[in-house]
Design a protein around this motif. Structure first.
Motif, mmCIF file in Angstrom:
data_model
loop_
_atom_site.group_PDB
_atom_site.id
_atom_site.type_symbol
_atom_site.label_atom_id
_atom_site.label_comp_id
_atom_site.label_asym_id
_atom_site.label_seq_id
_atom_site.Cartn_x
_atom_site.Cartn_y
_atom_site.Cartn_z
ATOM 1 N N ALA A 58 0.068 -4.292 1.857
ATOM 2 C CA ALA A 58 1.099 -4.226 1.378
ATOM 3 C C ALA A 58 1.628 -2.538 2.053
ATOM 4 C CB ALA A 58 1.788 -4.599 0.434
ATOM 5 N N VAL A 59 0.706 -1.521 1.473
ATOM 6 C CA VAL A 59 0.910 0.098 1.107
ATOM 7 C C VAL A 59 0.682 0.390 2.335
ATOM 8 C CG1 VAL A 59 -0.314 1.969 0.239
ATOM 9 C CG2 VAL A 59 0.382 0.326 -1.316
ATOM 10 N N ARG A 60 -0.673 -0.285 2.832
ATOM 11 C CA ARG A 60 -1.049 0.917 4.065
ATOM 12 C C ARG A 60 -0.276 0.044 5.345
ATOM 13 N NH1 ARG A 60 -7.401 -1.010 3.909
ATOM 14 N NH2 ARG A 60 -8.059 0.688 2.590
ATOM 15 N N ASN A 61 0.699 -1.451 5.138
ATOM 16 C CA ASN A 61 1.663 -1.675 5.760
ATOM 17 C C ASN A 61 2.573 -0.438 6.674
ATOM 18 O OD1 ASN A 61 1.967 -3.671 8.409
ATOM 19 N ND2 ASN A 61 4.123 -3.959 6.777
ATOM 20 N N VAL A 62 3.447 -0.125 5.324
ATOM 21 C CA VAL A 62 4.454 0.658 4.924
ATOM 22 C C VAL A 62 3.662 1.934 5.659
ATOM 23 C CG1 VAL A 62 5.759 1.768 3.238
ATOM 24 C CG2 VAL A 62 5.484 -0.541 2.923
ATOM 25 N N ALA A 63 3.020 2.900 5.037
ATOM 26 C CA ALA A 63 2.799 3.714 5.594
ATOM 27 C C ALA A 63 2.492 3.974 7.140
ATOM 28 C CB ALA A 63 1.512 3.907 4.822
ATOM 29 N N GLN B 273 -7.721 8.730 5.736
ATOM 30 C CA GLN B 273 -8.730 9.241 6.204
ATOM 31 C C GLN B 273 -9.631 9.052 6.774
ATOM 32 O OE1 GLN B 273 -10.805 12.052 2.758
ATOM 33 N NE2 GLN B 273 -11.570 13.250 4.242
ATOM 34 N N GLY B 274 -10.635 8.428 6.088
ATOM 35 C CA GLY B 274 -11.272 6.918 6.816
ATOM 36 C C GLY B 274 -10.885 6.658 8.169
ATOM 37 N N GLN B 275 -9.299 6.264 8.950
ATOM 38 C CA GLN B 275 -8.923 5.771 10.197
ATOM 39 C C GLN B 275 -8.907 6.582 10.592
ATOM 40 O OE1 GLN B 275 -9.491 2.693 10.448
ATOM 41 N NE2 GLN B 275 -10.891 2.110 8.784
ATOM 42 N N GLN B 276 -8.969 8.104 10.410
ATOM 43 C CA GLN B 276 -8.328 9.399 11.088
ATOM 44 C C GLN B 276 -6.708 8.992 11.802
ATOM 45 O OE1 GLN B 276 -11.169 9.841 14.010
ATOM 46 N NE2 GLN B 276 -12.181 11.496 12.196
ATOM 47 N N LYS B 277 -6.043 8.369 10.396
ATOM 48 C CA LYS B 277 -4.366 8.223 10.917
ATOM 49 C C LYS B 277 -4.333 9.151 11.298
ATOM 50 C CE LYS B 277 -4.249 3.403 10.981
ATOM 51 N NZ LYS B 277 -4.706 2.658 12.444
ATOM 52 N N SER B 278 -2.848 9.342 12.051
ATOM 53 C CA SER B 278 -2.005 10.679 11.975
ATOM 54 C C SER B 278 -0.634 10.092 11.305
ATOM 55 C CB SER B 278 -1.456 10.650 13.460
ATOM 56 O OG SER B 278 -2.336 11.112 14.332
ATOM 57 N N ILE B 279 -0.782 10.275 9.885
ATOM 58 C CA ILE B 279 0.117 10.077 8.550
ATOM 59 C C ILE B 279 0.309 11.134 7.767
ATOM 60 C CG2 ILE B 279 0.774 8.145 6.968
ATOM 61 C CD1 ILE B 279 -0.860 6.184 8.095
ATOM 62 N N VAL B 280 1.697 11.789 7.397
ATOM 63 C CA VAL B 280 1.585 12.857 6.524
ATOM 64 C C VAL B 280 2.263 12.067 5.424
ATOM 65 C CG1 VAL B 280 3.109 14.825 6.388
ATOM 66 C CG2 VAL B 280 2.051 14.260 8.760
ATOM 67 N N VAL B 281 1.022 12.281 4.346
ATOM 68 C CA VAL B 281 1.863 12.002 2.966
ATOM 69 C C VAL B 281 1.996 13.359 2.658
ATOM 70 C CG1 VAL B 281 0.446 11.332 1.030
ATOM 71 C CG2 VAL B 281 -0.368 10.442 2.469
ATOM 72 N N ILE B 282 3.452 12.817 2.126
ATOM 73 C CA ILE B 282 4.065 13.519 1.207
ATOM 74 C C ILE B 282 4.719 12.999 -0.405
ATOM 75 C CG2 ILE B 282 6.619 14.796 1.257
ATOM 76 C CD1 ILE B 282 7.162 13.565 4.162
ATOM 77 N N GLU B 283 3.974 13.566 -1.147
ATOM 78 C CA GLU B 283 3.400 12.996 -2.914
ATOM 79 C C GLU B 283 4.536 14.613 -3.526
ATOM 80 O OE1 GLU B 283 -0.390 11.088 -3.381
ATOM 81 O OE2 GLU B 283 -0.532 12.620 -2.672
ATOM 82 N N GLU C 45 -15.103 7.105 -12.396
ATOM 83 C CA GLU C 45 -16.144 5.330 -11.408
ATOM 84 C C GLU C 45 -15.701 6.113 -9.764
ATOM 85 O OE1 GLU C 45 -13.338 3.122 -13.287
ATOM 86 O OE2 GLU C 45 -14.181 5.195 -13.816
ATOM 87 N N MET C 46 -14.948 6.303 -9.803
ATOM 88 C CA MET C 46 -14.195 6.097 -8.719
ATOM 89 C C MET C 46 -13.985 6.745 -7.643
ATOM 90 S SD MET C 46 -12.469 2.804 -9.190
ATOM 91 C CE MET C 46 -11.475 2.569 -8.349
ATOM 92 N N ARG C 47 -14.815 6.755 -6.603
ATOM 93 C CA ARG C 47 -15.614 7.619 -6.048
ATOM 94 C C ARG C 47 -15.573 7.625 -5.192
ATOM 95 N NH1 ARG C 47 -21.690 9.838 -8.813
ATOM 96 N NH2 ARG C 47 -20.465 9.988 -10.810
ATOM 97 N N GLY C 48 -15.023 6.322 -3.643
ATOM 98 C CA GLY C 48 -14.862 5.999 -3.075
ATOM 99 C C GLY C 48 -14.126 4.557 -2.917
ATOM 100 N N LYS D 278 -4.508 6.750 -4.362
ATOM 101 C CA LYS D 278 -6.148 7.291 -3.695
ATOM 102 C C LYS D 278 -6.812 6.872 -2.627
ATOM 103 C CE LYS D 278 -6.924 9.067 -8.001
ATOM 104 N NZ LYS D 278 -8.358 8.922 -9.745
ATOM 105 N N ASP D 279 -6.371 5.089 -2.610
ATOM 106 C CA ASP D 279 -6.500 4.444 -1.692
ATOM 107 C C ASP D 279 -6.744 4.616 -0.542
ATOM 108 O OD1 ASP D 279 -8.346 1.912 -1.190
ATOM 109 O OD2 ASP D 279 -6.156 0.830 -0.731
ATOM 110 N N LEU D 280 -5.425 4.596 -0.989
ATOM 111 C CA LEU D 280 -3.896 4.403 0.377
ATOM 112 C C LEU D 280 -4.407 5.911 1.495
ATOM 113 C CD1 LEU D 280 -1.813 4.727 2.587
ATOM 114 C CD2 LEU D 280 -1.041 5.461 1.334
ATOM 115 N N ALA D 281 -4.530 7.323 0.203
ATOM 116 C CA ALA D 281 -4.686 8.291 0.928
ATOM 117 C C ALA D 281 -6.946 8.612 2.009
ATOM 118 C CB ALA D 281 -5.063 9.557 -0.353
ATOM 119 N N LYS D 282 -7.342 7.622 0.930
ATOM 120 C CA LYS D 282 -8.640 7.742 1.460
ATOM 121 C C LYS D 282 -8.721 6.525 3.052
ATOM 122 C CE LYS D 282 -11.830 9.176 -1.782
ATOM 123 N NZ LYS D 282 -12.628 10.338 -0.979
ATOM 124 N N TRP D 283 -8.126 5.634 2.176
ATOM 125 C CA TRP D 283 -7.737 4.595 4.560
ATOM 126 C C TRP D 283 -7.540 5.881 5.578
ATOM 127 C CZ3 TRP D 283 -2.761 3.401 6.890
ATOM 128 C CH2 TRP D 283 -3.179 2.127 7.469
#
Length: 413
Positions: free
Chosen positions: A150-155, A183-193, A131-134, A176-181
């Motif tokens: 807090a997660v978005r602020n640190v990122a 992408q949606g906000q077109q942030k220049s943030i490289v996520v290392i997982e 059910e988590m599609r967005g 997943k919410d961080l990744a979608k955010w």
């Protein structure tokens, strides 16, 4: 007497030394060894057993024998069995705890709404499966909003954060919410997982995730296809140069480690070095987000000498149970699949779900009784419980999911 006492004696570890390694008093270890009595503070028994297990495995004790460390010696088990038979009519606190844990396992067992039950309640699709599609599918209350912020602020701005929650609370949803955010906000943030699979501190078939692994993962994420340098010091320089070049191009970087409670203490210690990397001035190069179960909180204990420098730099956020928001959560879930909450649930259902997902663990030490409630009111447990109750409602021809049906889930099997 526990087998643990015999094993430590064979290893040449006396009670005082073992107590120092566990960070408890010698008297506490004596009670554990001789009477299987553990501290009543929430989580302490689990933490101490895990720490003791790590010590035994590090000393080369066979894993199969380690599994028996917290059992009573053979002779004592026989005496205990005779005593239990003689007093069968009076359940002990241990029996109460065992029954509670069995009940908890039942609650966490996977239940899926049957197709017939979905049709019965006019649901186009299952509100709890895929059910988590967005981002709009994420349920938000005050606690979850603060964790997400807090997660978005640190990122975006740097820092080190630990997101801690029980199993099924929605930790993966945070990632997943961080990744979608981003992408949606077109942030220049490289996520290392870093994937922790095969690098587990607890699995004897695996090896712990090391700082050197993180260095390589950072390099290959920031500069795909780059040849990894041979020496560790050369790789450290390569990682720093790669991050600086990427930062000069306008990028920010965040390392997100799920299942972080499985990280070895030695790896946690090295996070300070990653956190302190900068661009040669004041701008940090790498933010760090750790996502894990409650054991991560214990590993990041401010009283722990080994990780104190990390703890001093790491903010903690906890995902809390939904005790006060069950109805709001379910209304959100059903609305997302065009379902009608009021046509499915009776007025007493939400309160019954909270009560059903509250487990009270009772212990008794030196005649003192201690009762500790624990809420399992997290999304996964709620989803499973409600799915089971809806199936029962369909099978019984009930108009709504009622408190009586909620209480019956799992007990009809």
């Amino acid at each position: 007497m526990l087998n643990l006492q015999l094993i430590t004696k064979e290893l040449g570890i006396n009670q005082a030394d073992f107590a120092r390694q566990l960070k408890v008093s010698t008297a506490t270890v004596s009670l554990i060894f001789k009477h299987n009595r553990w501290p009543v503070k929430t989580g302490m028994e689990f933490r101490l057993k895990r720490a003791a297990t790590d010590i035994l495995l590090q000393r080369g004790v066979d894993p199969d024998r380690v599994k028996t460390a917290f059992e009573e010696c053979a002779g004592q088990r026989a005496n205990a069995a005779q005593l239990t038979e003689a007093n069968a009519s009076t359940p002990s606190p241990q029996t109460t705890l065992s029954n509670r844990l069995k009940d908890e396992d039942m609650l966490l067992r996977k239940h899926t709404i049957t197709q017939d039950a979905r049709d019965y309640f006019a649901l186009p699709r299952d509100p709890f499966t895929n059910e988590m599609r967005g981002v709009a599918d994420v349920f938000l209350n005050d606690n979850i909003r603060k964790v997400r912020a807090a997660v978005r602020n640190v990122a975006e701005h740097g820092g080190m954060l630990a997101v801690i929650a029980e199993s099924g609370a929605g930790k993966s949803t945070v990632r997943k919410d961080l990744a979608k955010w981003i992408q949606g906000q077109q942030k220049s943030i490289v996520v290392i997982e870093p994937g922790i699979e095969g690098l587990d501190n607890q699995d004897r078939k695996s090896r712990p995730l090391k700082a050197s692994d993180l260095v390589e993962i950072i390099i290959t994420t920031v500069t795909p296809g780059a040849a990894i340098r041979q020496s560790y010091q050369a790789r450290l320089n390569q990682m720093r140069d790669a991050l600086r070049a990427s930062a000069s191009a306008g990028n920010k970087h965040v390392m997100v480690i799920e299942e972080a409670h499985r990280l070895a203490t030695q790896t946690l210690k090295h996070l300070k070095n990653f956190y302190e990397m900068d661009d040669g001035a004041f701008t940090p190069l790498l933010a760090i987000i750790l996502i894990g179960q409650t054991e991560l909180d214990w590993k990041l204990d401010e009283k722990s000498f080994e990780v104190r420098e990390v703890v001093q730099r790491c903010e903690k956020r906890f995902i809390e149970p939904l005790d006060n928001d069950v109805e709001a959560y379910l209304r959100h879930k059903f609305a997302r699949v065009d379902g009608d909450f009021d046509k499915v649930f009776a007025a007493d259902a939400a309160e019954a779900i909270v009560a059903r997902l509250r487990v009270s663990v009772e212990t008794k030490i030196r005649g003192q009784r201690s009762l500790g409630p624990r809420s399992l009111c997290y999304p996964l447990a709620i989803n499973n419980l409600v799915s089971g109750a809806m199936n029962l409602a369909h099978q019984g021809g009930e108009e709504h999911v009622t408190a009586k049906l909620v209480a019956q889930v799992g007990r009809e099997e």
